[in-house]
Motif scaffolding. Structure first.
Motif, PDB file in Angstrom:
ATOM      1  N   ARG A 116       2.309   0.540  -7.440  1.00  0.00           N
ATOM      2  CA  ARG A 116       0.917   0.366  -7.015  1.00  0.00           C
ATOM      3  C   ARG A 116       0.760   1.041  -5.658  1.00  0.00           C
ATOM      4  NH1 ARG A 116       3.093  -4.673  -7.846  1.00  0.00           N
ATOM      5  NH2 ARG A 116       2.853  -4.971  -5.599  1.00  0.00           N
ATOM      6  N   ILE A 117       0.090   2.182  -5.648  1.00  0.00           N
ATOM      7  CA  ILE A 117       0.096   3.030  -4.459  1.00  0.00           C
ATOM      8  C   ILE A 117      -1.308   3.190  -3.884  1.00  0.00           C
ATOM      9  CG2 ILE A 117       0.756   5.280  -3.541  1.00  0.00           C
ATOM     10  CD1 ILE A 117       3.171   4.105  -4.729  1.00  0.00           C
ATOM     11  N   GLY A 118      -1.464   2.832  -2.622  1.00  0.00           N
ATOM     12  CA  GLY A 118      -2.731   3.033  -1.923  1.00  0.00           C
ATOM     13  C   GLY A 118      -2.606   4.131  -0.881  1.00  0.00           C
ATOM     14  N   ARG A 119      -2.022   3.790   0.268  1.00  0.00           N
ATOM     15  CA  ARG A 119      -2.014   4.701   1.416  1.00  0.00           C
ATOM     16  C   ARG A 119      -1.341   6.040   1.148  1.00  0.00           C
ATOM     17  NH1 ARG A 119       1.283   2.131   5.038  1.00  0.00           N
ATOM     18  NH2 ARG A 119       1.993   1.006   3.212  1.00  0.00           N
ATOM     19  N   ILE A 168      -5.156  -6.867  -8.863  1.00  0.00           N
ATOM     20  CA  ILE A 168      -3.831  -7.073  -8.269  1.00  0.00           C
ATOM     21  C   ILE A 168      -3.830  -8.049  -7.096  1.00  0.00           C
ATOM     22  CG2 ILE A 168      -3.062  -4.762  -8.983  1.00  0.00           C
ATOM     23  CD1 ILE A 168      -3.425  -3.863  -6.062  1.00  0.00           C
ATOM     24  N   VAL A 177       5.243  -8.385  -4.965  1.00  0.00           N
ATOM     25  CA  VAL A 177       5.037  -7.635  -3.731  1.00  0.00           C
ATOM     26  C   VAL A 177       6.314  -7.756  -2.922  1.00  0.00           C
ATOM     27  CG1 VAL A 177       3.688  -7.471  -1.599  1.00  0.00           C
ATOM     28  CG2 VAL A 177       2.551  -8.089  -3.746  1.00  0.00           C
ATOM     29  N   LYS A 211      -8.380  -0.366  -2.904  1.00  0.00           N
ATOM     30  CA  LYS A 211      -8.984  -1.385  -2.025  1.00  0.00           C
ATOM     31  C   LYS A 211      -9.187  -0.808  -0.621  1.00  0.00           C
ATOM     32  CE  LYS A 211      -4.973  -3.499   0.067  1.00  0.00           C
ATOM     33  NZ  LYS A 211      -3.796  -3.960  -0.648  1.00  0.00           N
ATOM     34  N   ASN A 253      -0.973 -10.488   0.045  1.00  0.00           N
ATOM     35  CA  ASN A 253      -0.848 -10.863  -1.351  1.00  0.00           C
ATOM     36  C   ASN A 253       0.525 -11.431  -1.592  1.00  0.00           C
ATOM     37  OD1 ASN A 253      -3.357 -10.154  -2.789  1.00  0.00           O
ATOM     38  ND2 ASN A 253      -2.934  -8.170  -1.876  1.00  0.00           N
ATOM     39  N   VAL A 264      -4.269   2.297  -5.928  1.00  0.00           N
ATOM     40  CA  VAL A 264      -4.886   1.119  -5.323  1.00  0.00           C
ATOM     41  C   VAL A 264      -5.983   1.561  -4.366  1.00  0.00           C
ATOM     42  CG1 VAL A 264      -4.504  -0.935  -3.922  1.00  0.00           C
ATOM     43  CG2 VAL A 264      -2.768  -0.216  -5.578  1.00  0.00           C
ATOM     44  N   ARG A 318      -5.971   3.042   5.371  1.00  0.00           N
ATOM     45  CA  ARG A 318      -7.205   2.369   4.988  1.00  0.00           C
ATOM     46  C   ARG A 318      -8.180   2.346   6.147  1.00  0.00           C
ATOM     47  NH1 ARG A 318      -3.657  -0.944   2.742  1.00  0.00           N
ATOM     48  NH2 ARG A 318      -3.460  -0.206   0.631  1.00  0.00           N
ATOM     49  N   MET A 332       4.962  -9.040 -12.015  1.00  0.00           N
ATOM     50  CA  MET A 332       4.520  -8.263 -10.856  1.00  0.00           C
ATOM     51  C   MET A 332       5.033  -8.940  -9.598  1.00  0.00           C
ATOM     52  SD  MET A 332       2.079  -8.378  -8.240  1.00  0.00           S
ATOM     53  CE  MET A 332       0.375  -7.969  -7.900  1.00  0.00           C
ATOM     54  N   SER A 336      -7.957  -5.249  -5.314  1.00  0.00           N
ATOM     55  CA  SER A 336      -7.467  -6.559  -4.851  1.00  0.00           C
ATOM     56  C   SER A 336      -8.550  -7.586  -4.614  1.00  0.00           C
ATOM     57  CB  SER A 336      -6.725  -6.418  -3.525  1.00  0.00           C
ATOM     58  OG  SER A 336      -5.761  -5.422  -3.604  1.00  0.00           O
ATOM     59  N   MET A 351       5.217  -0.254  -3.567  1.00  0.00           N
ATOM     60  CA  MET A 351       3.974   0.191  -2.958  1.00  0.00           C
ATOM     61  C   MET A 351       4.299   1.435  -2.133  1.00  0.00           C
ATOM     62  SD  MET A 351       2.652  -3.761  -2.231  1.00  0.00           S
ATOM     63  CE  MET A 351       1.985  -3.411  -0.662  1.00  0.00           C
ATOM     64  N   SER A 352       3.361   1.892  -1.306  1.00  0.00           N
ATOM     65  CA  SER A 352       3.565   3.166  -0.595  1.00  0.00           C
ATOM     66  C   SER A 352       4.891   3.222   0.159  1.00  0.00           C
ATOM     67  CB  SER A 352       2.426   3.400   0.404  1.00  0.00           C
ATOM     68  OG  SER A 352       1.222   3.646  -0.294  1.00  0.00           O
TER      69      SER A 352
HETATM   70  C1  PLP Z   1      -2.790  -3.055  -1.081  1.00  0.00           C
HETATM   71  C2  PLP Z   1      -1.865  -3.342  -2.168  1.00  0.00           C
HETATM   72  C3  PLP Z   1      -1.035  -2.338  -2.689  1.00  0.00           C
HETATM   73  C4  PLP Z   1      -0.999  -0.924  -2.156  1.00  0.00           C
HETATM   74  O1  PLP Z   1      -0.486  -0.904  -0.871  1.00  0.00           O
HETATM   75  P1  PLP Z   1      -0.191   0.477  -0.109  1.00  0.00           P
HETATM   76  O2  PLP Z   1       0.750   0.057   0.951  1.00  0.00           O
HETATM   77  O3  PLP Z   1      -1.500   0.962   0.382  1.00  0.00           O
HETATM   78  O4  PLP Z   1       0.425   1.405  -1.088  1.00  0.00           O
HETATM   79  C5  PLP Z   1      -0.210  -2.678  -3.744  1.00  0.00           C
HETATM   80  N1  PLP Z   1      -0.179  -3.929  -4.259  1.00  0.00           N
HETATM   81  C6  PLP Z   1      -0.947  -4.910  -3.781  1.00  0.00           C
HETATM   82  C7  PLP Z   1      -0.852  -6.273  -4.385  1.00  0.00           C
HETATM   83  C8  PLP Z   1      -1.805  -4.662  -2.727  1.00  0.00           C
HETATM   84  O5  PLP Z   1      -2.571  -5.647  -2.244  1.00  0.00           O
END
Ligand code: PLP
Length: 219
Positions: free
Chosen positions: A200-203, A73, A152, A30, A219, A28, A209, A150, A51, A184-185
């Motif tokens: 779905r991995i961002g941080r 997403i 959150v 964003k 979300n 991810v 961020r 899907m 996103s 997620m993270s």
């Molecule tokens: C930002 C986001 C993520 C990733 O989040 P992290 O905490 O950075 O891993 C996953 N899914 C959705 C829908 C998001 O908006």
């Protein structure tokens, strides 16, 4: 930013709670620039999550040729669908019939996932669990390919998200769909233990961020 090393570490953690062969990592990006997309691709992660429609439009010219598969997403207004329809391969955050109809019009036969709000938090996107069967039917009727569901997870301690992940997994079983995009993270291990097929991995891949959390709508 050693993304490759972080991917290895995430795969190792996935393996402690599930089958890493069954779980895809969606990177991810964003809030991060196109360089994060490049870093993910170089690390072998080709599923890229975004996103915000505007960010996707800004990023893709720089990287589409490099083999990224884009997953949308985030919250999506129907009037933004057209701008991103050529780029998005998986629409993960479909949560209402009108959005499905617009995607079916702009990207016939597209692959979608139904976002379900399993926690009941009003600020979160997603349909109510009881609406899922009817919406899946409706998306299929409009010619879309429904890959799965899907969600959150609820914020807070990772374990707090477990009941919601269990619910999504059971719903996917009942509906006979394969993919469960959850985790997620902060909570991906709980999600994988409960049957996630896409995290779905961002941080955990890219660090914090650059943008303050306050700018990021839930979300
Ligand atoms: C930002 C986001 C993520 C990733 O989040 P992290 O905490 O950075 O891993 C996953 N899914 C959705 C829908 C998001 O908006």
């Amino acid at each position: 930013m050693d993304v490759r090393r972080r991917v290895t570490e995430i795969r190792r953690r996935i393996a402690t709670v599930g089958d890493p062969e069954r779980v895809r990592i969606v990177a991810v990006t964003k809030g991060f620039g196109a360089n994060a997309v490049d870093a993910a691709l170089r690390a072998g992660v080709t599923d890229i999550g975004e996103s915000y429609a505007q960010e996707l439009v800004a990023k893709t010219p720089e990287v589409t040729r490099d083999g990224a598969h884009w997953h949308f997403i985030g919250r999506l207004q129907t009037n933004k669908v057209r701008q991103i329809a050529d780029v998005v391969e998986v629409w993960q955050s479909v949560d209402r019939a009108a959005l499905g109809d617009e995607i079916a019009k702009r990207a016939p036969g597209a692959r979608v996932m139904l976002q379900v709000n399993v926690s009941g938090e009003p600020q979160k996107g997603g349909c109510a669990p009881h609406e899922a069967p009817q919406l899946v039917r409706r998306l299929r009727q409009s010619g879309l390919e429904v890959l799965g569901l899907m969600t959150v997870g609820v914020a807070g301690a990772p374990d707090a998200a477990r009941p919601g992940f269990k619910l999504l997994n059971r719903l996917a079983d009942d509906l006979g769909v394969v993919e469960r995009s959850m985790g997620m993270s902060d909570d991906f291990e709980v999600a994988v233990a409960e049957g996630s097929t896409m995290v779905r991995i961002g941080r955990a891949l890219f660090g914090e961020r650059p943008r303050p959390e306050g700018d990021v709508p839930a979300n």
